[in-house]
Design an enzyme around this catalytic site. Structure first.
Site, PDB file in Angstrom:
ATOM      1  N   THR A  33       0.828  -0.823  -0.021  1.00  0.00           N
ATOM      2  CA  THR A  33      -0.031   0.271  -0.160  1.00  0.00           C
ATOM      3  C   THR A  33       0.898   0.963   0.059  1.00  0.00           C
ATOM      4  O   THR A  33       1.088   1.418  -1.083  1.00  0.00           O
ATOM      5  CB  THR A  33      -1.180   0.485   1.634  1.00  0.00           C
ATOM      6  OG1 THR A  33      -0.093  -0.541   2.370  1.00  0.00           O
ATOM      7  CG2 THR A  33      -1.821  -1.173   1.673  1.00  0.00           C
ATOM      8  N   LYS A  57       3.958  -6.875   4.050  1.00  0.00           N
ATOM      9  CA  LYS A  57       3.849  -5.385   3.421  1.00  0.00           C
ATOM     10  C   LYS A  57       3.312  -4.145   5.001  1.00  0.00           C
ATOM     11  O   LYS A  57       3.481  -5.565   5.822  1.00  0.00           O
ATOM     12  CB  LYS A  57       2.617  -5.351   2.860  1.00  0.00           C
ATOM     13  CG  LYS A  57       1.460  -5.838   3.415  1.00  0.00           C
ATOM     14  CD  LYS A  57       0.157  -4.948   3.672  1.00  0.00           C
ATOM     15  CE  LYS A  57       0.746  -3.120   3.297  1.00  0.00           C
ATOM     16  NZ  LYS A  57      -0.719  -2.210   4.509  1.00  0.00           N
ATOM     17  N   THR A  75      -0.839  -1.517   9.297  1.00  0.00           N
ATOM     18  CA  THR A  75      -1.034  -1.852   8.877  1.00  0.00           C
ATOM     19  C   THR A  75      -0.135  -3.658   8.443  1.00  0.00           C
ATOM     20  O   THR A  75       0.429  -2.177   7.587  1.00  0.00           O
ATOM     21  CB  THR A  75      -3.017  -1.997   8.128  1.00  0.00           C
ATOM     22  OG1 THR A  75      -2.961  -0.924   8.305  1.00  0.00           O
ATOM     23  CG2 THR A  75      -3.436  -2.782   6.882  1.00  0.00           C
ATOM     24  N   GLU A 108       6.374   4.836   6.976  1.00  0.00           N
ATOM     25  CA  GLU A 108       6.329   5.444   6.354  1.00  0.00           C
ATOM     26  C   GLU A 108       7.078   6.805   6.286  1.00  0.00           C
ATOM     27  O   GLU A 108       6.878   7.596   7.505  1.00  0.00           O
ATOM     28  CB  GLU A 108       4.174   6.174   6.453  1.00  0.00           C
ATOM     29  CG  GLU A 108       3.387   5.291   6.127  1.00  0.00           C
ATOM     30  CD  GLU A 108       2.512   5.229   6.040  1.00  0.00           C
ATOM     31  OE1 GLU A 108       0.851   4.046   5.215  1.00  0.00           O
ATOM     32  OE2 GLU A 108       2.268   5.958   6.948  1.00  0.00           O
ATOM     33  N   ASN A 118       0.085  10.446   5.417  1.00  0.00           N
ATOM     34  CA  ASN A 118      -1.461  10.091   6.285  1.00  0.00           C
ATOM     35  C   ASN A 118      -2.590  11.222   6.410  1.00  0.00           C
ATOM     36  O   ASN A 118      -3.726  10.863   6.274  1.00  0.00           O
ATOM     37  CB  ASN A 118      -1.022   9.687   7.260  1.00  0.00           C
ATOM     38  CG  ASN A 118      -0.268   8.134   7.819  1.00  0.00           C
ATOM     39  OD1 ASN A 118      -0.786   7.543   7.674  1.00  0.00           O
ATOM     40  ND2 ASN A 118       1.208   7.869   7.588  1.00  0.00           N
ATOM     41  N   THR A 168      -7.788  10.549   0.140  1.00  0.00           N
ATOM     42  CA  THR A 168      -8.359  11.786  -0.920  1.00  0.00           C
ATOM     43  C   THR A 168      -6.680  12.020  -2.022  1.00  0.00           C
ATOM     44  O   THR A 168      -6.875  12.560  -2.823  1.00  0.00           O
ATOM     45  CB  THR A 168      -8.672  13.053   0.080  1.00  0.00           C
ATOM     46  OG1 THR A 168      -7.209  13.501   0.274  1.00  0.00           O
ATOM     47  CG2 THR A 168      -9.322  12.951   0.563  1.00  0.00           C
TER      48      THR A 168
END
Length: 393
Positions: free
Chosen positions: A148, A171, A182, A262, A388, A393
Site C-alpha cells: 500500500t 507488507k 497495517t 512511512e 497520511n 484523498t
C-alpha cells in the site's frame, strides 16, 4: 544477507492488476500449494477486526489444512458489516475454483482503506486471469502486489542444509504497533512440522513482528501466516534447525517493515536493561518508541536525551532517573548521554554523527533489576504527515 529467492517445493504464485489500485499497479496476489498445508497464524488484537481476519481465524482455529491464500491491496474490507463477511466468503470460493477445492481451503487477506465495500466483481475478474509460476520473479511480483504505502517489496528466503526452504513476503509501512504489528505476511515452507513445533511457532511473533513500532497505531487487518506443505519430505521437530531459520525469516521481515516506515529515514533499536521485571522493561521501551518527540529527534539527529528520559518517566513502570544511564550505540561505539539524574559530559558533534546513521540503538540501563526488553522503531519525518494526511484523498 542472502538475497537468493528459494521457492519451496509445491508452491506457486500469481500477481496481477484487477482494478483496486490505479495506474495498472498489481493489487491481487494468490499463493497456491499443490497439497494441503499445516497453518500457524497470528492476528491483530484490535477489537475492530476486518472481515478477512474473522474468516481466517475461524479456519485456523478449526485446525483445517489449507491450499491457498489470496491477498488484495487497496481495500481493507474492514467495518463493512455482514456484506464484508459475504464478500470474503465469495473471494475464497472464487479462489478455490483454481484448484477444484472448497472455500475453507482458502485464507483471505486484505489491506487498504477501511470502511469501503470490497469490489468483489473486480477480484472475480482478476482470478480468471491468474497464471501461476514458481519463479523468483513471482515472489517479487506478489510482494509488490500487496503493497500500500510501502516503498519497496519485502521478501526473505532461506534454505536449510536439510533440503527444505522457507520464503516469506510481507507488507507494512504505517499503522504499525504490536500486537500484531497495517502488516500482512505470508511465509511458506516445504518442510512439514511436528505437532509440538507447530504449536511453538507462534512464540516467534513475540520475537519479531510484535517488536516493531512505526506510529503506535494498530491495524484492523494485521495477519501473519505460516504455510507448511511437506513437499520437501523433511519433518521438522523441536530439535531441528527449523525454529531458528523461521525466526530469522520473521525477524528480517519485521525489520524491513520498520525500515520502510512511512517517511522513515532511520531504524532505531530501543533496548531497555536492568528493569525490575520484563513488563516494566517493555512498557518503557514502547513509551520511548512511540513518543512523537523522541521520534522527531531521531529524524533530526538531535541527541535530546531529555525527551527519552521524559518518555521513560511517564511510562506506567518503575523508573528512577537517579539510578539510570542512557547511551547511544552504533556497533561497538557507545556515547553516554545521561547518568544518575543528569546529563553526561559527551561530544554533541559525535552524538549527532552517530544519529545520522541509518541504523543505531538507544540503550537505557535502569539499574533496578535483571529484566530486559528491546524493540525496533523508526524516526518520524515530514513525509509521514504528507502520506497520511492524504491517504484517502
Amino acid at each position: 544477507m542472502n538475497k537468493i529467492i528459494y521457492t519451496p517445493k509445491g508452491f506457486q504464485l500469481s500477481a496481477l492488476h484487477c482494478g483496486l489500485k490505479v495506474n495498472e499497479q498489481k493489487d491481487l496476489a494468490v499463493i497456491l500449494s499443490d497439497r494441503p498445508c499445516q497453518v500457524a497464524a497470528g492476528f491483530t488484537t484490535n477489537k475492530v477486526k476486518a472481515a478477512p481476519v474473522i474468516y481466517d481465524q475461524k479456519i485456523v482455529n478449526s485446525g483445517k489444512k489449507v491450499r491457498a491464500v489470496t491477498i488484495n491491496a487497496g481495500n481493507a474490507n474492514a467495518c463493512t458489516g455482514n456484506a464484508g463477511m459475504v464478500h470474503t466468503q465469495q473471494v475464497a470460493e472464487g479462489a478455490s475454483k483454481l484448484f477444484d477445492g472448497v472455500a475453507d481451503e482458502v485464507l483471505v487477506l486484505s489491506t487498504g482503506v477501511i470502511g469501503v465495500p470490497l469490489p468483489v466483481e473486480k477480484i472475480f475478474a482478476g482470478l480468471k486471469k491468474v497464471e501461476f509460476s514458481d519463479s523468483a520473479d513471482s515472489w517479487h511480483s506478489a510482494a509488490k502486489a500487496i503493497m500500500t504505502t510501502d516503498t519497496k517489496p519485502k521478501i526473505v528466503s532461506l534454505q536449510s542444509k536439510n533440503g527444505y526452504s522457507i520464503t516469506g513476503i510481507a507488507k507494512g509501512a504505517g499503522m504499525i504497533c504490536p500486537t500484531m504489528a497495517t502488516m500482512l505476511s505470508v511465509i511458506c515452507t516445504d518442510a512439514s512440522l511436528s505437532d509440538e513445533l507447530l504449536s511453538k511457532v507462534s512464540e516467534v511473533w513475540g520475537e519479531s513482528f510484535n517488536r516493531i513500532v512505526v506510529d503506535g497505531d494498530m491495524s484492523t487487518n494485521d495477519t501473519v501466516l505460516l504455510l507448511a506443505n511437506g513437499a520437501a519430505e523433511f519433518k521438522a521437530d523441536i530439535d531441528s534447525d527449523f525454529y531458528s531459520l523461521f525466526t530469522d525469516v520473521c525477524v528480517q521481515l519485521a525489520k524491513k517493515i520498520v525500515a520502510d516506515g512511512e517517511g522513515a529515514t532511520k531504524l532505531v533499536k530501543v533496548n531497555i536493561n536492568g528493569a525490575k521485571n520484563k513488563e516494566d522493561a517493555e512498557t518503557i521501551a514502547r513509551s520511548i518508541a512511540t513518543s512523537p518527540l523522541c521520534k522527531t529527534a531521531f529524524y533530526g539527529a538531535d541527541p535530546n536525551w531529555g525527551r527519552i528520559i521524559c518518555a521513560a518517566g511517564y511510562a506506567n513502570a518503575y523508573f528512577s532517573p537517579e539510578q539510570a544511564s542512557l547511551f547511544l550505540k552504533k556497533d561497538d561505539d557507545f556515547i553516554k548521554l545521561f547518568e544518575y539524574g543528569q546529563g553526561s559530559d559527551y561530544s554533541e558533534k559525535d552524538a549527532v554523527a552517530l544519529m545520522e546513521n541509518k541504523e543505531w540503538e538507544i540503550l537505557l540501563d535502569l539499574n533496578l533489576g535483571s529484566s530486559n526488553y528491546w524493540l525496533w522503531t523508526c524516526d518520524l519525518s515530514h513525509d509521514y504527515v504528507t502520506i497520511n494526511g492524504h491517504y484517502r484523498t
